[in-house]
Design an enzyme around this catalytic site. Structure first.
Site, PDB file in Angstrom:
ATOM      1  CG  ASP A 194     -20.350 -37.995  -7.689  1.00 40.65           C
ATOM      2  OD1 ASP A 194     -21.129 -37.569  -8.596  1.00 40.65           O
ATOM      3  OD2 ASP A 194     -19.266 -37.842  -7.147  1.00 40.65           O
ATOM      4  CD  GLU A 236     -20.756 -40.225 -12.385  1.00 41.28           C
ATOM      5  OE1 GLU A 236     -20.571 -39.345 -13.387  1.00 41.28           O
ATOM      6  OE2 GLU A 236     -20.361 -40.068 -10.912  1.00 41.28           O
ATOM      7  CG  ASP A 311     -20.597 -34.763 -14.909  1.00 42.14           C
ATOM      8  OD1 ASP A 311     -20.423 -33.801 -14.328  1.00 42.14           O
ATOM      9  OD2 ASP A 311     -20.872 -35.884 -14.352  1.00 42.14           O
TER      10      ASP A 311
HETATM   11  C1  GLC Z   1     -19.441 -37.014 -10.767  1.00 43.03           C
HETATM   12  C2  GLC Z   1     -20.387 -35.860 -11.035  1.00 43.03           C
HETATM   13  C3  GLC Z   1     -19.226 -34.768 -11.657  1.00 43.03           C
HETATM   14  C4  GLC Z   1     -18.284 -34.509 -10.092  1.00 43.03           C
HETATM   15  C5  GLC Z   1     -17.529 -36.033 -10.131  1.00 43.03           C
HETATM   16  C6  GLC Z   1     -16.813 -35.737  -8.816  1.00 43.03           C
HETATM   17  O1  GLC Z   1     -18.867 -37.590 -12.136  1.00 43.03           O
HETATM   18  O2  GLC Z   1     -21.357 -36.222 -11.806  1.00 43.03           O
HETATM   19  O3  GLC Z   1     -20.144 -33.544 -11.704  1.00 43.03           O
HETATM   20  O4  GLC Z   1     -17.416 -33.573 -10.863  1.00 43.03           O
HETATM   21  O5  GLC Z   1     -18.309 -37.029  -9.757  1.00 43.03           O
HETATM   22  O6  GLC Z   1     -17.463 -35.677  -7.749  1.00 43.03           O
END
Ligand code: GLC
Length: 529
Positions: A194, A236, A311
């Site tokens: 993440d 990510e 998301d």
């Molecule tokens: C990432 C996750 C999202 C979350 C964020 C904070 O972007 O995919 O759902 O709110 O991180 O952890």
């Protein structure tokens, strides 16, 4: 040619809250996922990316982890998780956990200790300052929250309940590596990491993404955890430019297997309102970004191929004319499936699921959407405009329950779903099973083709060559290897064009009949030998 095993994976993302509820509390759970393993096996996927199931107060739906070692009771028990790993494996499916290593929940024991006492051994696990600077939080407001007990502020890039971890502090890193290893030892395949681009941040210099120590930390994470297990790691990374992306994925650097990039998504954001108000989609702009990634050095850049996740509002609503919903759902999947990279399917993609319908603002559940309803109005939108913005862009759109059938509770729950999105006739697993022309059946055929041993090398390793660049509404390309050519020609519009030459056996096509025209959202995948 030898290649990493993730290059033959096709991965399905499960958002556990909304996949399948086994106990009637309206929230999906792990026993629910276990019950649906035969469905996933039949779909043909090889791995599941499981959004977080760890103990959490759920302020950000589990992306606020309070304990890396235990499953939240909402989702089941630790034993249920063991059973999932085991049974998935028997079905040829590996489990990828969603590790949130940028921050924890404020309910995590580390933070509770750190917030109570400046001398706690966990104090430096987090980022503290006596005077906050002006960095804003992604979910609104300041990124600094006052902590009364120690009379200073902690940093949180997301909600105040999500304090950022201090990656400059080696004992903190060790503690995270131990948690990662715990799951790898249990047999998980690896991690979706993440917002991992944030772990090199230097808050005093206002640097969040791509900080100076980011890559050395990823290398360390790799060597200390998943790398030892030949595990997968998908980062990510919202902000990676072309060169940064290669730093992440160049195998020689031992950082990540691949990254999720969002520049194709962000390209359509509004200057003022960002993702909350998008300008119309344009296939050429989209294609240019996607192709750019394919032109990269194949030895260094392995891509992720996806349209949706938890998301993003559903890409079908954003990108297609819903009068042609099923054709577009099939076309979108197949148009990128044969590019170089690992395909990801988000739950419900295989049904052609679309955004939910939310009668009132009260029907949204996501902290980000609820905060932004006010923020958008503060920035000048009317109430109606702000509601429309949530309807079109809120993350809840992707989080509505998976449609297993069309009865009350959608076959998802016998109780009251935690979030609802209204009825959607014809687009449930039960209905689509019955219809040989459904999106579900098309997905199964497309996945079988993608996995077919006779094409595997070509799809994995073939050179990429774009076709029909003059047709700005088409996605058309070839993959070429050893005299074989796989060709994909897709009409990414509701316009009719003259049919291109299809000179080879058709392997995949999304209309039941033939036509002298190239129809809206039509796609042909064929072989030229
Ligand atoms: C990432 C996750 C999202 C979350 C964020 C904070 O972007 O995919 O759902 O709110 O991180 O952890």
């Amino acid at each position: 040619m030898s290649h990493p095993r993730f290059q033959d994976d096709i991965i399905y993302q499960i958002y556990p809250r909304s996949f399948k509820d086994s106990d009637g509390d309206g929230i999906g759970d792990i026993p629910g996922i276990i019950a649906k393993l035969p469905y996933l096996k039949k779909l043909g996927i090889t791995a599941i990316w499981l959004s977080p199931v760890f103990a959490s107060p759920m302020e950000d739906m589990g992306y606020d982890i309070a304990d890396y070692y235990h499953i939240d009771p909402l989702f089941g028990s630790d034993e249920d998780m063991d059973e999932l790993i085991e049974k998935a494996k028997k079905n040829g499916i590996r489990i990828i956990m969603d590790m949130v290593l940028n921050h924890t929940s404020k309910e995590h024991e580390w933070f509770k200790q750190a917030a109570k006492d400046k001398n706690s051994p966990y104090r430096d696990f987090y980022i503290w300052r006596e005077t906050p600077n002006d960095i804003g939080a992604t979910f609104g407001g300041s990124a600094w929250e006052y902590n009364k007990a120690t009379d200073d502020y902690y940093f949180h890039l997301y909600a105040p309940g999500q304090p950022d971890l201090n990656w400059d502090y080696p004992p903190m890193r060790e503690a995270l590596y131990q948690a990662c290893d715990y799951w790898l030892e249990k047999g998980v395949y690896g991690f979706r990491l993440d917002v991992i681009e944030n772990i090199g941040k230097e808050v005093d210099r206002h640097i969040i993404q791509n900080g100076p120590h980011l890559h050395e930390r990823l290398h360390e994470l790799n060597r200390r955890t998943f790398g030892k297990y030949d595990g997968i790691a998908i980062g990510e990374c919202w902000c990676a430019d072309h060169d940064t992306r290669l730093l992440y994925t160049d195998p020689a650097r031992e950082e990540l297997s691949m990254v999720f990039l969002f520049n194709d998504w962000c390209a359509f954001h509004d200057r003022e309102f960002g993702k909350w108000k998008c300008r119309p989609f344009n296939p050429k702009e989209y294609r240019d970004i996607i192709y750019q990634r394919q032109y990269s050095d194949p030895a260094k850049a392995w891509d992720t191929l996806f349209w949706n996740n938890h998301d993003l509002p559903r890409a079908l609503n954003r990108y297609a004319d819903l009068r042609y919903r099923d054709q577009a759902a099939k076309m979108m999947f197949a148009s990128t499936l044969f590019l170089r990279g690992t395909p990801f399917i988000y739950q419900g993609d295989e049904l052609g699921m679309v955004n939910g319908r939310f009668a009132s603002v009260k029907d949204f559940r996501d902290i980000e959407a609820l905060n932004h309803y006010q923020i958008l109005q503060d920035k000048g939108m009317s109430e109606a405009e702000a509601k429309l913005s949530l309807d079109q862009t809120a993350r809840d759109n992707a989080r509505i329950p998976m449609r297993w059938n069309e009865r009350k509770g959608y076959g998802f729950t016998s109780g009251q779903p935690w979030v609802d999105g209204g009825k959607d006739p014809g687009h449930s697993v039960a209905e689509e099973e019955k219809d040989p022309d459904s999106v579900l059946h098309f997905y199964r055929s497309a996945i079988a083709l993608w996995k077919d041993g006779r094409l595997r090398d070509l799809i994995r390793d073939g050179a990429f060559a774009p076709d029909y660049l003059e047709r700005e509404e088409w996605i058309a390309y070839s993959r070429i290897l050893g005299g074989k050519k796989l060709r994909v020609i897709a009409n990414f519009s509701n316009h009719v064009y003259p049919l291109p030459t299809i000179d080879g056996p058709v392997l995949l096509h999304n209309y039941q009949d033939e036509s002298p025209d190239f129809r809206p959202y039509e796609i042909y995948v064929f072989l030229n030998e």
